[in-house]
Scaffold this active site. Structure first.
Site, PDB file in Angstrom:
ATOM      1  N   HIS A  33      -4.418  -4.559  -2.012  1.00  0.00           N
ATOM      2  CA  HIS A  33      -4.587  -4.193  -0.734  1.00  0.00           C
ATOM      3  C   HIS A  33      -4.980  -2.700  -1.000  1.00  0.00           C
ATOM      4  O   HIS A  33      -5.217  -2.475   0.202  1.00  0.00           O
ATOM      5  CB  HIS A  33      -3.627  -4.363   0.341  1.00  0.00           C
ATOM      6  CG  HIS A  33      -3.625  -6.163   0.321  1.00  0.00           C
ATOM      7  ND1 HIS A  33      -2.468  -6.476   0.893  1.00  0.00           N
ATOM      8  CD2 HIS A  33      -4.826  -7.397  -0.145  1.00  0.00           C
ATOM      9  CE1 HIS A  33      -2.903  -7.697   0.524  1.00  0.00           C
ATOM     10  NE2 HIS A  33      -3.903  -8.647   0.148  1.00  0.00           N
ATOM     11  N   VAL A  50       0.736  -1.507  -0.132  1.00  0.00           N
ATOM     12  CA  VAL A  50      -0.346   0.304   0.080  1.00  0.00           C
ATOM     13  C   VAL A  50       0.723   1.609   0.147  1.00  0.00           C
ATOM     14  O   VAL A  50       0.133   2.025   0.363  1.00  0.00           O
ATOM     15  CB  VAL A  50      -1.169   0.112   1.063  1.00  0.00           C
ATOM     16  CG1 VAL A  50      -2.398  -1.372   0.941  1.00  0.00           C
ATOM     17  CG2 VAL A  50      -0.219  -0.108   2.346  1.00  0.00           C
ATOM     18  N   ASP A  51       2.226   0.923  -0.351  1.00  0.00           N
ATOM     19  CA  ASP A  51       2.711   2.058  -0.178  1.00  0.00           C
ATOM     20  C   ASP A  51       3.288   2.658  -1.291  1.00  0.00           C
ATOM     21  O   ASP A  51       3.945   4.259  -0.899  1.00  0.00           O
ATOM     22  CB  ASP A  51       4.505   1.718   0.534  1.00  0.00           C
ATOM     23  CG  ASP A  51       5.249   0.692  -0.149  1.00  0.00           C
ATOM     24  OD1 ASP A  51       4.756   0.300  -1.703  1.00  0.00           O
ATOM     25  OD2 ASP A  51       5.867  -0.143  -0.007  1.00  0.00           O
ATOM     26  N   THR A  81       7.225 -11.896  -1.047  1.00  0.00           N
ATOM     27  CA  THR A  81       6.175 -11.775  -0.324  1.00  0.00           C
ATOM     28  C   THR A  81       5.783 -13.334   0.521  1.00  0.00           C
ATOM     29  O   THR A  81       6.892 -14.318  -0.203  1.00  0.00           O
ATOM     30  CB  THR A  81       4.601 -11.790  -1.127  1.00  0.00           C
ATOM     31  OG1 THR A  81       3.897 -11.922  -0.575  1.00  0.00           O
ATOM     32  CG2 THR A  81       5.343 -12.849  -2.404  1.00  0.00           C
ATOM     33  N   SER A  82       5.260 -13.519   1.547  1.00  0.00           N
ATOM     34  CA  SER A  82       5.452 -14.443   2.268  1.00  0.00           C
ATOM     35  C   SER A  82       4.366 -15.581   1.129  1.00  0.00           C
ATOM     36  O   SER A  82       4.289 -16.790   1.811  1.00  0.00           O
ATOM     37  CB  SER A  82       5.284 -14.512   3.646  1.00  0.00           C
ATOM     38  OG  SER A  82       3.517 -13.893   3.615  1.00  0.00           O
ATOM     39  N   CYS A 116     -15.673  13.809   6.872  1.00  0.00           N
ATOM     40  CA  CYS A 116     -15.984  13.268   5.225  1.00  0.00           C
ATOM     41  C   CYS A 116     -16.242  14.446   5.109  1.00  0.00           C
ATOM     42  O   CYS A 116     -17.053  15.459   6.180  1.00  0.00           O
ATOM     43  CB  CYS A 116     -16.796  12.357   4.880  1.00  0.00           C
ATOM     44  SG  CYS A 116     -17.367  12.700   3.349  1.00  0.00           S
ATOM     45  N   GLU A 152      13.641 -15.615   2.158  1.00  0.00           N
ATOM     46  CA  GLU A 152      14.010 -16.569   2.568  1.00  0.00           C
ATOM     47  C   GLU A 152      12.878 -17.467   2.069  1.00  0.00           C
ATOM     48  O   GLU A 152      12.378 -16.851   0.802  1.00  0.00           O
ATOM     49  CB  GLU A 152      13.432 -16.381   3.451  1.00  0.00           C
ATOM     50  CG  GLU A 152      13.489 -15.439   4.879  1.00  0.00           C
ATOM     51  CD  GLU A 152      14.060 -15.792   6.151  1.00  0.00           C
ATOM     52  OE1 GLU A 152      14.759 -16.972   6.438  1.00  0.00           O
ATOM     53  OE2 GLU A 152      15.353 -15.211   6.016  1.00  0.00           O
ATOM     54  N   ALA A 177      16.203  -8.474  -2.347  1.00  0.00           N
ATOM     55  CA  ALA A 177      14.834  -7.315  -4.112  1.00  0.00           C
ATOM     56  C   ALA A 177      16.044  -6.330  -4.476  1.00  0.00           C
ATOM     57  O   ALA A 177      15.945  -6.739  -5.525  1.00  0.00           O
ATOM     58  CB  ALA A 177      13.537  -6.629  -3.572  1.00  0.00           C
TER      59      ALA A 177
HETATM   60  P1  OAD Z   1       5.572 -10.397   4.881  1.00  0.00           P
HETATM   61  O1  OAD Z   1       5.910  -9.939   5.752  1.00  0.00           O
HETATM   62  O2  OAD Z   1       4.695 -11.452   5.073  1.00  0.00           O
HETATM   63  O3  OAD Z   1       6.418 -10.957   3.889  1.00  0.00           O
HETATM   64  C1  OAD Z   1       7.830 -10.212   3.961  1.00  0.00           C
HETATM   65  C2  OAD Z   1       8.420 -11.356   2.811  1.00  0.00           C
HETATM   66  O4  OAD Z   1       9.566 -10.302   1.883  1.00  0.00           O
HETATM   67  C3  OAD Z   1       9.109 -12.201   3.720  1.00  0.00           C
HETATM   68  O5  OAD Z   1       9.128 -13.473   2.892  1.00  0.00           O
HETATM   69  C4  OAD Z   1       9.906 -12.194   3.953  1.00  0.00           C
HETATM   70  O6  OAD Z   1      11.036 -12.915   3.760  1.00  0.00           O
HETATM   71  C5  OAD Z   1      10.984 -11.512   2.712  1.00  0.00           C
HETATM   72  N1  OAD Z   1      12.305 -10.208   2.199  1.00  0.00           N
HETATM   73  C6  OAD Z   1      11.984  -9.590   3.792  1.00  0.00           C
HETATM   74  N2  OAD Z   1      12.856  -8.735   3.047  1.00  0.00           N
HETATM   75  C7  OAD Z   1      13.944  -9.001   1.818  1.00  0.00           C
HETATM   76  C8  OAD Z   1      14.622  -8.804   0.751  1.00  0.00           C
HETATM   77  N3  OAD Z   1      14.607  -7.066   1.517  1.00  0.00           N
HETATM   78  N4  OAD Z   1      13.968  -8.772  -0.359  1.00  0.00           N
HETATM   79  C9  OAD Z   1      13.578  -9.389  -0.580  1.00  0.00           C
HETATM   80  N5  OAD Z   1      12.590 -10.335  -0.235  1.00  0.00           N
HETATM   81  C10 OAD Z   1      12.615  -9.801   1.860  1.00  0.00           C
HETATM   82  O7  OAD Z   1       4.822  -9.328   3.373  1.00  0.00           O
HETATM   83  P2  OAD Z   1       3.546  -9.729   2.736  1.00  0.00           P
HETATM   84  O8  OAD Z   1       3.669 -10.999   1.520  1.00  0.00           O
HETATM   85  O9  OAD Z   1       3.777  -8.784   1.865  1.00  0.00           O
HETATM   86  O10 OAD Z   1      -2.682  -7.759   3.804  1.00  0.00           O
HETATM   87  O11 OAD Z   1       1.916  -9.844   3.505  1.00  0.00           O
HETATM   88  C11 OAD Z   1       0.853 -10.203   2.026  1.00  0.00           C
HETATM   89  C12 OAD Z   1       0.029  -9.095   3.451  1.00  0.00           C
HETATM   90  O12 OAD Z   1      -0.002  -9.206   4.721  1.00  0.00           O
HETATM   91  C13 OAD Z   1      -0.397  -7.640   3.073  1.00  0.00           C
HETATM   92  O13 OAD Z   1      -0.265  -6.755   2.262  1.00  0.00           O
HETATM   93  C14 OAD Z   1      -0.702  -7.460   4.309  1.00  0.00           C
HETATM   94  C15 OAD Z   1      -0.250  -9.083   5.361  1.00  0.00           C
HETATM   95  O14 OAD Z   1      -0.926  -8.305   6.009  1.00  0.00           O
HETATM   96  C16 OAD Z   1      -3.238  -6.326   4.115  1.00  0.00           C
HETATM   97  O15 OAD Z   1      -2.899  -4.978   4.856  1.00  0.00           O
HETATM   98  C17 OAD Z   1      -4.031  -6.254   3.443  1.00  0.00           C
HETATM   99 ZN    ZN Z   2     -19.148  11.919   3.536  1.00  0.00          ZN
END
Ligand code: OAD
Ligand code: ZN
Length: 258
Positions: A123, A107-108, A199-200, A158, A226, A242
């Protein structure tokens, strides 16, 4: 770099250069080197904060000031973050005509800052707010009201109807934005390669994206520090940060194309 890693980079560069419809699927890890904390893992946000108290519709109903103070804090942190070489590499691959879309769970706004155009935000976006009663939405970065909004201590209201505003992000237990999800699935169905970055792969329905590509015979290339929920279906796993991995990969793709 060990020889095996070197060969893998060359292989992925070739796959990308020869792909017909490559896409990227990204998560919080792609922004880690920009200083935006991830959710899971050692310094993950959900290790310090309880997701159910901050990122659910129930939490917002129960304690809107708490939820808003968390989101104002995150907005303030994220607005200072800059895209890193991984975001820039994806934007460049798109300009080169290789990458057709970036589907992100983040969302960044950093993909947009880096110049990605074919961006699908599954998201939401942390800089957007929306009314809990009417259809009012506002992008605070675009309207130039972000600083004022962050300094304000009262709950945001609002301007049209006076109801409470909320962050335009997806919370746990909420459906994803329908149009974005449908578009993401349809793009995934067309893709012959997906770069899965940082992403995890544990949060659904977003995590279906690489599975859809795989099922249709496309290649899954993963970049992560990982193993993740996606690693079992990855054809190639590039272990590393990354920004570093994508920077090297972009140079390799340019070399292949020469
Ligand atoms: P996570 O925090 O679950 O996972 C981050 C992933 O990035 C992990 O697999 C890490 O190993 C990897 N990682 C960390 N540092 C890294 C780097 N420098 N380079 C490459 N990989 C790296 O984040 P998301 O998978 O994005 O949802 O989480 C999914 C969703 O869960 C998010 O969008 C959010 C969260 O709750 C909502 O807000 C709805
Ligand atoms: Zn309104």
């Amino acid at each position: 770099m060990p020889l095996s890693t070197f060969i893998m980079f060359a292989e992925v560069a070739k796959l990308l250069a020869c792909s017909r419809f490559a896409i990227a699927f990204t998560g919080a890890g792609i922004s880690a080197e920009s200083g935006v904390p991830t959710f899971r893992g050692k310094n993950g946000l959900w290790k310090t904060y309880r997701a159910e108290e901050l990122a659910t519709p129930e939490a917002f109903r129960k304690d809107p000031p708490l939820v808003w103070s968390f989101y104002r804090w995150r907005m303030g942190k994220i607005i200072r973050a800059k895209p890193n070489p991984a975001h820039y590499a994806l934007a460049e691959l798109e300009r080169m005509g290789i990458l057709k879309a970036v589907i992100t769970q983040n969302v960044d706004d950093l993909h947009r800052e880096a110049g990605s155009r074919g961006l699908i935000e599954l998201h939401g976006n942390i800089f957007r707010v929306r009314c809990t009663s009417c259809s009012y939405t506002e992008n605070l970065k675009e309207s130039g009201r972000l600083d004022e909004f962050l300094e304000e201590r009262d709950l945001p209201r609002c301007p049209k109807c006076g109801s409470l505003l909320r962050p335009d992000v997806v919370w746990f237990g909420e459906p994803l934005p329908q149009t974005a999800l449908a578009e993401a699935f349809s793009i995934a169905e067309k893709a012959d390669l997906v770069l899965v970055i940082g992403t995890s792969g544990l949060v659904y329905p977003a995590a279906y994206i690489p599975y859809i590509v795989k099922e249709r015979g496309g290649k899954v290339v993963e970049v992560n520090t990982e193993r993740s929920g996606i690693t079992p279906i990855a054809d190639i796993f590039l272990r590393g940060r990354a920004g570093e991995v994508m920077g090297k990969l972009l140079s390799e793709v340019k070399r292949v194309g020469e």
